[in-house]
Design a protein around this motif. Structure first.
Motif, PDB file in Angstrom:
ATOM      1  N   PHE A 175      19.377   0.480 -35.645  1.00  0.00           N
ATOM      2  CA  PHE A 175      18.842  -0.315 -34.396  1.00  0.00           C
ATOM      3  C   PHE A 175      17.644   0.277 -33.817  1.00  0.00           C
ATOM      4  O   PHE A 175      16.832  -0.543 -33.462  1.00  0.00           O
ATOM      5  CB  PHE A 175      19.962  -0.368 -33.393  1.00  0.00           C
ATOM      6  CG  PHE A 175      19.625  -1.374 -32.286  1.00  0.00           C
ATOM      7  CD1 PHE A 175      19.627  -2.708 -32.806  1.00  0.00           C
ATOM      8  CD2 PHE A 175      19.504  -0.893 -31.245  1.00  0.00           C
ATOM      9  CE1 PHE A 175      19.262  -3.850 -31.803  1.00  0.00           C
ATOM     10  CE2 PHE A 175      19.384  -2.113 -30.080  1.00  0.00           C
ATOM     11  CZ  PHE A 175      19.035  -3.278 -30.606  1.00  0.00           C
ATOM     12  N   GLY A 176      17.545   1.568 -33.445  1.00  0.00           N
ATOM     13  CA  GLY A 176      16.451   2.102 -32.973  1.00  0.00           C
ATOM     14  C   GLY A 176      15.299   2.089 -33.857  1.00  0.00           C
ATOM     15  O   GLY A 176      14.030   1.797 -33.238  1.00  0.00           O
ATOM     16  N   SER A 177      15.403   2.455 -35.034  1.00  0.00           N
ATOM     17  CA  SER A 177      14.344   2.164 -36.018  1.00  0.00           C
ATOM     18  C   SER A 177      13.983   0.909 -36.112  1.00  0.00           C
ATOM     19  O   SER A 177      12.640   0.640 -36.175  1.00  0.00           O
ATOM     20  CB  SER A 177      14.865   2.872 -37.590  1.00  0.00           C
ATOM     21  OG  SER A 177      13.905   2.513 -38.264  1.00  0.00           O
ATOM     22  N   PHE A 178      14.961   0.039 -36.135  1.00  0.00           N
ATOM     23  CA  PHE A 178      14.547  -1.538 -36.597  1.00  0.00           C
ATOM     24  C   PHE A 178      13.593  -2.010 -35.119  1.00  0.00           C
ATOM     25  O   PHE A 178      12.521  -2.746 -35.424  1.00  0.00           O
ATOM     26  CB  PHE A 178      16.039  -2.332 -36.461  1.00  0.00           C
ATOM     27  CG  PHE A 178      15.588  -3.786 -36.906  1.00  0.00           C
ATOM     28  CD1 PHE A 178      15.170  -4.215 -38.260  1.00  0.00           C
ATOM     29  CD2 PHE A 178      15.861  -4.804 -35.946  1.00  0.00           C
ATOM     30  CE1 PHE A 178      14.860  -5.590 -38.349  1.00  0.00           C
ATOM     31  CE2 PHE A 178      15.510  -6.143 -36.260  1.00  0.00           C
ATOM     32  CZ  PHE A 178      15.242  -6.467 -37.646  1.00  0.00           C
ATOM     33  N   SER A 192      12.193   1.591 -26.429  1.00  0.00           N
ATOM     34  CA  SER A 192      13.669   1.541 -26.576  1.00  0.00           C
ATOM     35  C   SER A 192      14.148   1.901 -27.840  1.00  0.00           C
ATOM     36  O   SER A 192      15.262   2.675 -28.088  1.00  0.00           O
ATOM     37  CB  SER A 192      13.928   0.063 -26.486  1.00  0.00           C
ATOM     38  OG  SER A 192      13.630  -0.554 -25.236  1.00  0.00           O
ATOM     39  N   GLY A 193      13.271   1.864 -29.062  1.00  0.00           N
ATOM     40  CA  GLY A 193      13.769   2.592 -30.266  1.00  0.00           C
ATOM     41  C   GLY A 193      14.007   3.786 -30.157  1.00  0.00           C
ATOM     42  O   GLY A 193      14.775   4.477 -30.740  1.00  0.00           O
ATOM     43  N   TYR A 194      13.048   4.711 -29.550  1.00  0.00           N
ATOM     44  CA  TYR A 194      13.061   5.975 -29.345  1.00  0.00           C
ATOM     45  C   TYR A 194      14.309   6.505 -28.752  1.00  0.00           C
ATOM     46  O   TYR A 194      15.090   7.395 -28.841  1.00  0.00           O
ATOM     47  CB  TYR A 194      11.644   6.673 -28.513  1.00  0.00           C
ATOM     48  CG  TYR A 194      11.552   8.091 -28.787  1.00  0.00           C
ATOM     49  CD1 TYR A 194      11.773   8.815 -30.014  1.00  0.00           C
ATOM     50  CD2 TYR A 194      11.367   8.851 -27.697  1.00  0.00           C
ATOM     51  CE1 TYR A 194      11.407  10.253 -29.920  1.00  0.00           C
ATOM     52  CE2 TYR A 194      11.211  10.226 -27.542  1.00  0.00           C
ATOM     53  CZ  TYR A 194      11.046  10.934 -28.838  1.00  0.00           C
ATOM     54  OH  TYR A 194      11.072  12.243 -28.682  1.00  0.00           O
ATOM     55  N   ARG A 195      14.669   5.715 -27.493  1.00  0.00           N
ATOM     56  CA  ARG A 195      15.895   5.741 -26.704  1.00  0.00           C
ATOM     57  C   ARG A 195      16.985   5.957 -27.753  1.00  0.00           C
ATOM     58  O   ARG A 195      18.037   6.787 -27.622  1.00  0.00           O
ATOM     59  CB  ARG A 195      16.077   4.864 -25.688  1.00  0.00           C
ATOM     60  CG  ARG A 195      17.219   4.769 -25.124  1.00  0.00           C
ATOM     61  CD  ARG A 195      17.408   3.549 -24.354  1.00  0.00           C
ATOM     62  NE  ARG A 195      18.951   3.383 -23.702  1.00  0.00           N
ATOM     63  CZ  ARG A 195      19.602   2.258 -23.024  1.00  0.00           C
ATOM     64  NH1 ARG A 195      19.020   1.255 -23.072  1.00  0.00           N
ATOM     65  NH2 ARG A 195      20.560   2.572 -22.866  1.00  0.00           N
ATOM     66  N   TYR A 196      17.292   4.784 -28.488  1.00  0.00           N
ATOM     67  CA  TYR A 196      18.375   4.811 -29.189  1.00  0.00           C
ATOM     68  C   TYR A 196      18.411   5.777 -30.518  1.00  0.00           C
ATOM     69  O   TYR A 196      19.677   6.309 -30.856  1.00  0.00           O
ATOM     70  CB  TYR A 196      18.715   3.333 -29.729  1.00  0.00           C
ATOM     71  CG  TYR A 196      18.905   2.329 -28.822  1.00  0.00           C
ATOM     72  CD1 TYR A 196      20.191   2.442 -28.222  1.00  0.00           C
ATOM     73  CD2 TYR A 196      18.248   1.254 -28.247  1.00  0.00           C
ATOM     74  CE1 TYR A 196      20.442   1.473 -26.994  1.00  0.00           C
ATOM     75  CE2 TYR A 196      18.394   0.269 -27.496  1.00  0.00           C
ATOM     76  CZ  TYR A 196      19.667   0.689 -26.695  1.00  0.00           C
ATOM     77  OH  TYR A 196      19.853  -0.276 -25.629  1.00  0.00           O
ATOM     78  N   VAL A 197      17.406   6.160 -30.970  1.00  0.00           N
ATOM     79  CA  VAL A 197      17.313   7.415 -31.793  1.00  0.00           C
ATOM     80  C   VAL A 197      18.122   8.548 -31.208  1.00  0.00           C
ATOM     81  O   VAL A 197      18.709   9.134 -31.721  1.00  0.00           O
ATOM     82  CB  VAL A 197      15.949   7.507 -32.382  1.00  0.00           C
ATOM     83  CG1 VAL A 197      15.711   8.968 -32.952  1.00  0.00           C
ATOM     84  CG2 VAL A 197      15.428   6.461 -33.427  1.00  0.00           C
ATOM     85  N   LYS A 198      17.683   8.939 -29.846  1.00  0.00           N
ATOM     86  CA  LYS A 198      18.042  10.015 -29.255  1.00  0.00           C
ATOM     87  C   LYS A 198      19.442   9.889 -28.993  1.00  0.00           C
ATOM     88  O   LYS A 198      20.446  10.613 -29.084  1.00  0.00           O
ATOM     89  CB  LYS A 198      17.275  10.451 -28.217  1.00  0.00           C
ATOM     90  CG  LYS A 198      15.842  10.811 -28.419  1.00  0.00           C
ATOM     91  CD  LYS A 198      15.209  11.181 -26.999  1.00  0.00           C
ATOM     92  CE  LYS A 198      14.925   9.940 -25.902  1.00  0.00           C
ATOM     93  NZ  LYS A 198      13.882  10.503 -24.879  1.00  0.00           N
ATOM     94  N   VAL A 199      19.955   8.706 -28.669  1.00  0.00           N
ATOM     95  CA  VAL A 199      21.348   8.576 -28.514  1.00  0.00           C
ATOM     96  C   VAL A 199      22.185   8.583 -29.705  1.00  0.00           C
ATOM     97  O   VAL A 199      23.304   9.445 -29.842  1.00  0.00           O
ATOM     98  CB  VAL A 199      21.581   6.899 -28.002  1.00  0.00           C
ATOM     99  CG1 VAL A 199      23.372   6.673 -28.116  1.00  0.00           C
ATOM    100  CG2 VAL A 199      21.087   6.812 -26.533  1.00  0.00           C
TER     101      VAL A 199
END
Length: 771
Positions: free
Chosen positions: A412-415, A424-431
Motif C-alpha cells: 500500500f505504501g509503495s502504491f 504517506s507512502g514512506y510512512r506505511y513502508v516504515k509501519v
C-alpha cells in the motif's frame, strides 16, 4: 626409526637445533611410526601444501603445528596403516568399527555416552588406536587419520550386519533425545542418521516405525531452523519411508506434517517433481480442505516461479473464493485506494503495530495466498493489485496481524507513493518494517525488498543498496528463494542506477543468473538475459552470451512467459531502447521505445526504481526523437511528462534525481531552440551528477552536451565535453561505449576539418576574384 632418530633426521634436514624441531618430529613420528619412506612422503606433502615453508624474515624453516596435526596422511601411508589394523586386538578393532559407524570423528563425551548405552569399553581401546597412529585425538574429539582407515574399519563389518548395527545404535540413542538439553541437537540428529542408514528393512516392530518417523520429523525441523533445507528434506523423506501401509488412516497427523514439510523443502530446493508427488498425496488423503491448503499454496508458488504465472494467479483466486474472500468483484483503483485510506485514517501507527495477533489458521494461510498474489499480479494484472492490498489490510485489522500482514502495508505504501503521495507512502513502508518485529520475519525478504524501492525515492540510492542485502539475507534464512532473487534483481537495478563499476555489475548479474537457474525460476532467467547482454556490450566484451534473438530459437517456456507476462515485455523493450540510445542507433531506439510505450500502461502498480529509470531514459529518447521526427508535438509531450515526474522526485530526493531532472530540462530547452537555457541546464546536470557521484550519468550529460554544442558549431566546447564524457565512461568501465564515442568524435573532427578547409579555400578564391 625410533622417535629420537627421527628428531635428529628432521633437525639435520631443516638445519635447526633438535629442541626447535622436536614438536614437528613428534607429530611426524606419530603419523608415520618412523618409516623412512613415509617420513619423506609426508614432509614433501607438507611442503607442497605450505604447512612446512621457509621464512625469509626469520631465515629459517617454519611450520603450522596445529594444521599439521590434522593433516591427512598420503594415500599410500594410509594404506599401510589400513593393513596394520589386522594386527590389533579384537577389542580395539571392534571399537574402531563402532566409531566408523558415526563418521570420521566423534566427541569424547559422545563416546562415553555410547559406552554406557552399549555397555562396551570404547575409550581405552580408541586410545590404543591413537597410539598406533590410526586415530588422532584433539580438543576432545577422536579423528580417523585418513578416510581410508575409517573405510577399512567400517568394511570389517559384514554388509548385512552394518544395517543391524546402525539400527541398534540409533534405537539406543532415541530415548536420550527428549532428555538432551535445549540447544543440544547432536543426539537427535545422530540418532536419526543412524536409523536412516539402517533403513526401513531393519525394523521388525511396527511401533518402532512411528518412533523413527517422529525422530525424522524433529530432525527435519531442526535442519530447517538451521536453514539447511536439503538436509531437512532428506530427514522428512526418510521419515516418510519408515511409514507403513495405511499410515494415512492410522497416523494421519504425523503423515500430514511429514508430507507438508517435505513439500515445502522440495519447493525451496527447486525440486518441482518431488513437490508434485508429495502434494498429490496430501490432496488425495487430506481429510479436510483446510488440511490441503499448505500444499495448495506451495503448488501455486511453484507455478508462479515457472512459465505458469497466470495459472498460479487463477488457482489462488479460486482457493481464496472457497475461503470466502472474493477477488472477482470489480472495484476501480480509485475506490480501493480511497476505502483503504479511509480505513487506515482511523488508526494511529501505534494502534496498527499493537493490533492483536491472528490465530485462525485458515485466515493465516489465506493471507499467504493474498501475499503471493501481490507480487504475481504486479507483473500480470497491476490494476487488480490495490484490491488484493485492501483485502490484506482489512483482514489484518479485523482478524489480527499474521506474518504476512506487513506485505499488505508495504505494498500500500509503495502504491500510493507511485500515485504521488511519497510522504504517506514512506510512512506505511516504515509501519510495515516495524510490523516485522511484532509478527515475525517470515515475510521480511519481500517487505524489505519493496520498502527499499520506496526508500530510494527519499534517501540517497548508494546508501539504500545495503537494504537489499538485508532483504536477501532475510529471504535466505527463510529459504524464500524467489524473494532472495527479487532482492538481487532490484539491487542490481539500483547498482546500475548508482553507477557502480560495470565489471562489478557483470559479476553480480552472473551470480543472479546462476541462482535463478539452480532453482528453476524461469521468469527471472528471461528477465535477466537482455540486461546481461547490455552490460557485456557496454563493457565491450567479446564473450558470447546465449540470448535468443530469433523467435524460432526461443524455448516454448520462454515464449510462454513473454506472451503472458507484460512486465517482462516492458523490461525487454525498455532495455533494447536504452542500449540503442546509449549507442546512438536512432531507428532501433525509436522502434523499441514505441513498443515499450505500448506496454507501459498495463504495468507498475507499485513504485520501483525501474519507474524512475524508465521515465528518465524514455524522456531523453522522446526529446531526441522530437528533434528528428515529424510528429514533434507528441514526442515533446512525452518528454515533458517524464521531466515533470523527475522534477517531483527530485523534490523528494535531490541526491538521486536532481541531475536527471536538469538533463531533461536541458534536452527540452534544446528542442525549443532556447539555447541559453539549455546550456545552463547541461552544465547544472553535469555538476549535480559529479557532486552526487553518478559517474555514468555525468558521462551521459557531458556527451549530450557535446552533441548540443556540435549542433551549434561550437567545436571547442563540443570537444571539451566529448573528451570528458569519454573519460567518465572509461572510469565507469564502459569500454565498448568509449570505442563508439571515439569513432563518432573522429568523424566529427574530420567533418570540422573538411568544413574549415572548404571555408579557407572559398576565402582564397574570393580574394582572387574566382567564383
Amino acid at each position: 626409526m625410533d622417535e629420537e632418530t627421527l628428531t635428529t633426521m628432521v633437525s639435520e634436514t631443516l638445519c635447526l637445533l633438535p629442541r626447535l624441531t622436536r614438536s614437528l618430529s613428534s607429530i611426524i613420528y606419530h603419523k608415520t611410526k618412523g618409516n623412512p619412506l613415509f617420513v619423506s612422503q609426508l614432509m614433501i606433502s607438507l611442503g607442497k601444501e605450505g604447512l612446512l615453508r621457509p621464512s625469509l624474515s626469520r631465515r629459517r624453516w617454519e611450520w603450522d603445528k596445529e594444521k599439521i596435526q590434522f593433516q591427512k596422511l598420503p594415500d599410500d601411508v594410509a594404506m599401510f596403516f589400513t593393513n596394520s589394523i589386522e594386527a590389533l586386538s579384537e577389542d580395539v578393532k571392534a571399537s574402531l568399527c563402532v566409531l566408523s559407524c558415526f563418521g570420521s570423528s566423534a566427541e569424547t563425551a559422545f563416546i562415553k555416552t555410547l559406552e554406557r548405552l552399549l555397555q562396551k569399553t570404547l575409550l581405552n581401546n580408541l586410545d590404543a588406536a591413537v597410539e598406533e597412529g590410526l586415530l588422532d585425538k584433539k580438543d576432545g574429539r577422536y579423528h580417523f587419520s585418513h578416510d581410508r582407515i575409517q573405510e577399512a574399519a567400517y568394511n570389517m563389518l559384514n554388509f548385512l550386519d552394518q544395517g543391524r548395527f546402525h539400527f541398534s545404535y540409533g534405537m539406543a540413542l532415541a530415548p536420550l533425545v527428549d532428555a538432551a538439553g535445549e540447544g543440544d541437537d547432536s543426539i537427535l540428529l545422530t540418532a536419526a542418521n543412524q536409523l536412516n542408514l539402517a533403513g526401513p528393512e531393519a525394523v521388525h516392530d511396527k511401533s518402532q516405525n512411528v518412533t523413527i518417523a517422529n525422530l525424522n520429523l524433529q530432525a527435519g525441523k531442526k535442519a530447517m531452523e538451521m536453514s539447511d533445507f536439503v538436509l531437512a528434506y532428506s530427514y522428512f523423506d526418510n521419515g516418510i519411508s519408515f511409514l507403513r501401509k495405511k499410515h494415512w488412516e492410522e497416523h494421519y497427523n504425523l503423515s500430514l506434517k511429514l508430507f507438508d514439510l517435505a513439500a515445502k523443502c522440495a519447493l525451496t530446493n527447486g525440486d518441482i517433481v518431488s513437490l508434485k508427488l508429495l502434494s498429490e498425496q496430501v490432496i488425495a488423503y487430506g481429510r479436510s480442505y483446510e488440511d490441503k491448503l499448505n500444499v495448495l499454496y506451495l503448488v501455486t508458488c511453484s507455478l508462479a516461479f515457472s512459465s505458469k504465472l497466470p495459472e498460479s494467479i487463477e488457482k489462488s483466486i479460486e482457493i481464496l473464493a472457497n475461503l470466502g474472500i472474493d477477488l472477482q468483484e470489480w472495484r476501480s483503483t480509485e475506490v480501493c485506494v480511497q476505502e483503504t485510506t479511509t480505513l487506515l485514517s482511523t488508526y494511529t501507527d501505534d494502534e496498527i503495530l499493537n493490533t492483536r495477533q491472528m490465530t485462525d489458521p485458515t485466515m493465516i494461510i489465506a493471507l499467504k495466498f493474498l501475499g503471493k498474489l501481490e507480487l504475481g499480479m504486479t507483473q500480470t494484472k497491476p490494476r487488480s493489485v490495490p484490491l488484493v492490498t485492501q483485502k490484506m489490510i482489512e483482514l489484518s485489522l479485523a482478524k489480527g496481524m499474521s506474518p504476512m500482514s506487513p506485505i499488505g502495508f508495504v505494498y500500500f505504501g509503495s502504491f500510493i507513493s507511485k500515485r504521488g503521495d511519497l510522504s504517506s507512502g514512506y510512512r506505511y513502508v516504515k509501519v510495515a518494517l516495524s510490523l516485522l518485529d511484532k509478527v515475525g520475519k517470515e515475510s521480511a525478504g519481500e517487505v524489505i525488498c519493496i520498502a527499499t524501492q520506496v526508500k530510494i525515492f527519499v534517501e540517497p540510492i548508494q546508501a539504500a543498496l545495503e537494504y537489499h542485502d538485508d532483504g536477501y539475507a532475510a529471504s535466505m534464512v527463510a529459504r524464500d528463494v524467489s524473494n532472495a532473487l527479487l532482492n538481487i534483481l532490484f539491487k542490481n537495478s539500483c547498482v546500475h542506477v548508482a553507477g557502480v563499476k560495470l565489471q562489478t555489475m557483470r559479476e553480480e548479474y552472473e551470480k543472479f543468473f546462476r541462482l535463478a537457474k539452480e532453482n528453476n525460476h524461469s521468469i527471472f532467467l528471461v528477465q535477466i538475459k537482455q540486461v546481461q547482454r547490455d552490460v557485456l556490450r557496454l563493457i565491450g566484451s567479446d564473450e558470447e552470451l546465449t540470448i535468443h534473438e530469433n523467435p524460432k530459437d526461443v524455448s516454448v517456456e520462454e515464449a510462454k512467459i513473454v506472451a503472458t507476462n507484460n512486465s517482462v515485455n516492458v523490461s525487454r523493450y525498455y532495455q533494447k531502447a536504452y542500449i540503442s540510445f546509449i549507442f546512438r542507433s536512432y531507428d532501433d531506439t525509436k522502434e523499441n521505445i514505441e513498443k515499450y510505450l505500448a506496454c507501459i500502461s498495463k504495468t507498475w502498480a507499485n513504485l520501483l526504481i525501474h519507474h524512475a529509470v524508465h521515465a528518465f531514459y524514455s524522456g531523453l529518447i522522446s526529446f531526441w526523437v522530437a528533434r528528428k521526427s515529424r510528429d514533434r508535438q507528441q514526442w515533446h509531450e512525452r518528454g515533458e511528462r517524464s521531466k515533470l515526474a523527475l522534477k517531483k522526485w527530485a523534490e523528494s530526493s535531490r541526491w538521486t534525481f536532481e541531475h536527471k531532472w536538469y538533463l531533461l530540462e536541458a534536452e527540452e530547452s534544446y528542442c525549443k531552440n532556447d539555447f541559453e537555457v539549455a546550456e545552463l541546464f547541461y552544465e547544472k546536470a553535469i555538476s549535480s551528477a559529479k557532486e552526487h557521484k553518478f559517474v555514468h550519468e555525468e558521462a551521459l550529460a557531458c556527451e549530450l552536451a557535446g552533441y548540443f554544442y556540435a549542433e551549434l558549431r561550437d567545436t571547442d566546447k563540443a570537444m571539451e565535453h566529448f573528451l570528458r564524457a569519454h573519460e567518465k565512461y572509461h572510469e565507469w568501465g564502459a569500454f565498448g561505449k568509449c570505442d563508439c564515442l571515439f569513432k563518432f568524435v573522429e568523424r566529427f573532427l574530420l567533418l570540422c576539418l573538411l568544413a574549415l578547409a572548404t571555408r579557407s579555400k572559398t576565402k582564397q578564391c574570393t580574394a582572387k576574384g574566382v567564383k
